[in-house]
Enzyme design. Structure first.
Site, PDB file in Angstrom:
ATOM      1  N   TYR A 124     -43.441 -53.995 -86.400  1.00 53.66           N
ATOM      2  CA  TYR A 124     -43.544 -54.787 -87.583  1.00 53.66           C
ATOM      3  C   TYR A 124     -43.704 -52.904 -88.554  1.00 53.66           C
ATOM      4  O   TYR A 124     -44.637 -53.088 -89.482  1.00 53.66           O
ATOM      5  CB  TYR A 124     -45.043 -55.410 -87.267  1.00 53.66           C
ATOM      6  CG  TYR A 124     -44.461 -56.655 -86.807  1.00 53.66           C
ATOM      7  CD1 TYR A 124     -43.734 -57.642 -86.368  1.00 53.66           C
ATOM      8  CD2 TYR A 124     -45.317 -57.730 -87.754  1.00 53.66           C
ATOM      9  CE1 TYR A 124     -43.507 -58.359 -85.469  1.00 53.66           C
ATOM     10  CE2 TYR A 124     -45.252 -59.041 -86.902  1.00 53.66           C
ATOM     11  CZ  TYR A 124     -44.122 -59.932 -85.997  1.00 53.66           C
ATOM     12  OH  TYR A 124     -43.854 -60.342 -85.148  1.00 53.66           O
ATOM     13  N   LYS A 173     -43.640 -55.704 -71.682  1.00 54.62           N
ATOM     14  CA  LYS A 173     -42.166 -55.265 -71.506  1.00 54.62           C
ATOM     15  C   LYS A 173     -41.625 -53.861 -70.814  1.00 54.62           C
ATOM     16  O   LYS A 173     -40.763 -53.747 -71.353  1.00 54.62           O
ATOM     17  CB  LYS A 173     -41.287 -56.375 -72.338  1.00 54.62           C
ATOM     18  CG  LYS A 173     -39.613 -56.584 -71.751  1.00 54.62           C
ATOM     19  CD  LYS A 173     -40.004 -57.747 -71.051  1.00 54.62           C
ATOM     20  CE  LYS A 173     -38.437 -58.170 -70.141  1.00 54.62           C
ATOM     21  NZ  LYS A 173     -38.385 -59.094 -69.738  1.00 54.62           N
ATOM     22  N   ASP A 206     -42.714 -62.360 -70.656  1.00 55.17           N
ATOM     23  CA  ASP A 206     -41.855 -63.765 -69.991  1.00 55.17           C
ATOM     24  C   ASP A 206     -42.238 -64.343 -68.976  1.00 55.17           C
ATOM     25  O   ASP A 206     -42.676 -65.484 -69.073  1.00 55.17           O
ATOM     26  CB  ASP A 206     -40.381 -63.587 -69.651  1.00 55.17           C
ATOM     27  CG  ASP A 206     -40.242 -62.049 -68.986  1.00 55.17           C
ATOM     28  OD1 ASP A 206     -41.037 -61.693 -69.053  1.00 55.17           O
ATOM     29  OD2 ASP A 206     -38.998 -61.875 -68.254  1.00 55.17           O
ATOM     30  N   ASP A 230     -47.934 -61.468 -81.355  1.00 54.16           N
ATOM     31  CA  ASP A 230     -47.830 -62.575 -82.867  1.00 54.16           C
ATOM     32  C   ASP A 230     -47.527 -64.014 -82.013  1.00 54.16           C
ATOM     33  O   ASP A 230     -47.774 -65.187 -82.448  1.00 54.16           O
ATOM     34  CB  ASP A 230     -46.974 -61.666 -83.639  1.00 54.16           C
ATOM     35  CG  ASP A 230     -47.010 -62.729 -85.043  1.00 54.16           C
ATOM     36  OD1 ASP A 230     -47.657 -63.713 -85.186  1.00 54.16           O
ATOM     37  OD2 ASP A 230     -46.135 -62.807 -85.673  1.00 54.16           O
TER      38      ASP A 230
END
Ligand code: NAD
Length: 369
Positions: A124, A173, A206, A230
């Site tokens: 972002y 991740k 995930d 988010d």
């Protein structure tokens, strides 16, 4: 004593839900001195800018802000006012509690999670551009710094300690994002041992989503980077009963701002139909932040009892498809008045009521969300 608070009504359903929150805040009899300023659509109409300098000045002065949602045009137009506020005021920690209220609107009535999200960088950061003139390829840069990773991880552990939480999970991740992900993972691994009383573990984003959808009660505090946070906070809001009841807070070193997880829901703007609870629970979080514990407990309890009773609730807590106990939906303002009426009279010593076995008011089948 009264608290000076910057109030940003926002746009879409923002003015309705912030009016509701203000009514409930005033019912606590804690003194508030509101500095009302415009951002988003109303500010563009008045001054040409979605985030006028007076908004930032007011928040820097009061150090407390209650904010309604603000629309961000998709794909083009002005950059997100919400992102700009976080970056310009260095509101680096977004805290989103996901608590199932009165077991309503959720398959997981035990859900009680806090998502802590780094709110100033990552994907972002706004560093993105077209690669070619034809706009057939684009690049977006995830800026991640060790300083921001340390700051958010430390914040999450300090919050867990303060709230007597027992378990912090880092979500990343790092197997694929070998620099940005690894930086966050390393910060977590190095800081966690400083909090030996709190269990620390890690999940890949995930896997985390799958685990939450199956057994959210196994998790407690989640800490993560901006984009993952988010997405996870909306997922957790869904687990806990929906966007209508999910509040949020943003913290910097000296400033705290409170805003619901939901957006401006333009399709409900001006109809007095939106659920005011998320914005009202922002008042609860604000009261807790300034140390007004009794008033905060009263607001939470008045919300809980109103939802458990199901006499005066908005469509998202009333209609089939949203709830197993359908009733006739009430307006946003009626629900706010009901919560405000309860605030001074609730009994904080009684156990929290569980919901009635069946809905009260009966359903008008012509009403649809
Ligand atoms: P949204 O949260 O506004 O709406 C998603 C869904 O939830 C819609 O079906 C909506 O009707 C429902 N909903 C949301 N709040 C509700 C409430 N209080 N009561 C009942 N139902 C409610 O998300 P969106 O449609 O993706 O976004 C709309 C706009 O809001 C976009 O411009 C987006 O950028 C902006 N937004 C702002 C913020 C913020 O100000 N912090 C956060 C998220 C989205």
């Amino acid at each position: 004593m009264s608290y000076r608070v910057t109030l940003i009504p926002g746009d879409g359903i923002g003015p309705e839900v912030t009016a509701a929150a203000r009514l409930v805040a005033e019912a606590t009899r804690v003194g508030f001195d509101w500095e009302v300023v415009d951002a988003g659509e109303p500010a563009i109409k008045k001054s040409g800018s979605p985030l006028p300098e007076e908004v930032l000045e007011s928040i820097r002065r009061t150090r407390l802000c209650l904010k309604g949602p603000i629309t961000t045009p998709i794909g083009s137009g002005f950059r997100s006012v919400n992102v700009a506020l976080r970056q310009q005021l260095d509101l680096f920690a977004s805290v989103r509690p996901a608590r199932a209220i009165a077991g309503e609107g959720t398959r997981f009535p035990e859900t009680d999670l806090i998502v802590v999200r780094e709110a100033t960088e990552g994907l972002y950061s706004g560093v993105e551009h077209w690669v070619d003139r034809e706009h057939s390829a684009a690049e977006s840069v995830a800026v991640v710094t060790r300083k921001a990773c340390d700051r958010i991880v430390r914040f999450a552990f300090e919050l867990a300690r303060k709230e007597r939480r027992r378990h912090v999970t880092a979500v990343h991740k790092a197997n694929i994002m070998k620099t940005t992900g690894a930086l966050f993972q390393t910060a977590f691994r190095e800081l966690a041992p400083q909090y030996p009383e709190i269990a620390a573990d890690e999940r890949l984003i995930d896997n985390m989503c799958m685990q939450l959808a199956k057994k959210p009660s196994e998790y407690d505090v989640l800490v993560t980077t901006n984009l993952f946070g988010d997405i996870l906070s909306d997922l957790c809001a869904g687990l806990a009963g929906g966007l209508g009841v999910a509040p949020g807070a943003l913290f910097g070193d000296r400033i705290a701002a409170f805003e619901p997880v939901h957006g401006s829901a333009p399709k409900y703007a001006g109809q007095d139909r939106a659920d005011p609870v998320a914005e009202i629970l922002c008042v609860e979080l604000l009261l807790r932040h300034v140390g007004e514990r009794d008033a905060a407990d009263r607001v939470f309890r008045a919300v809980w009892e109103t939802i458990a009773e199901k006499r005066v609730v908005t469509y998202d807590l009333a209609l089939p498809g949203y709830t197993a106990r359908p009733v006739a939906p009430s307006s946003c303002s009626a629900m706010a008045r009901e919560i405000a009426r309860k605030v001074p009279v609730v009994d904080l010593t009684a156990p929290l009521p569980r919901p009635a076995a069946s809905g009260g008011a009966g359903l008008d089948a012509s009403l649809e969300a």
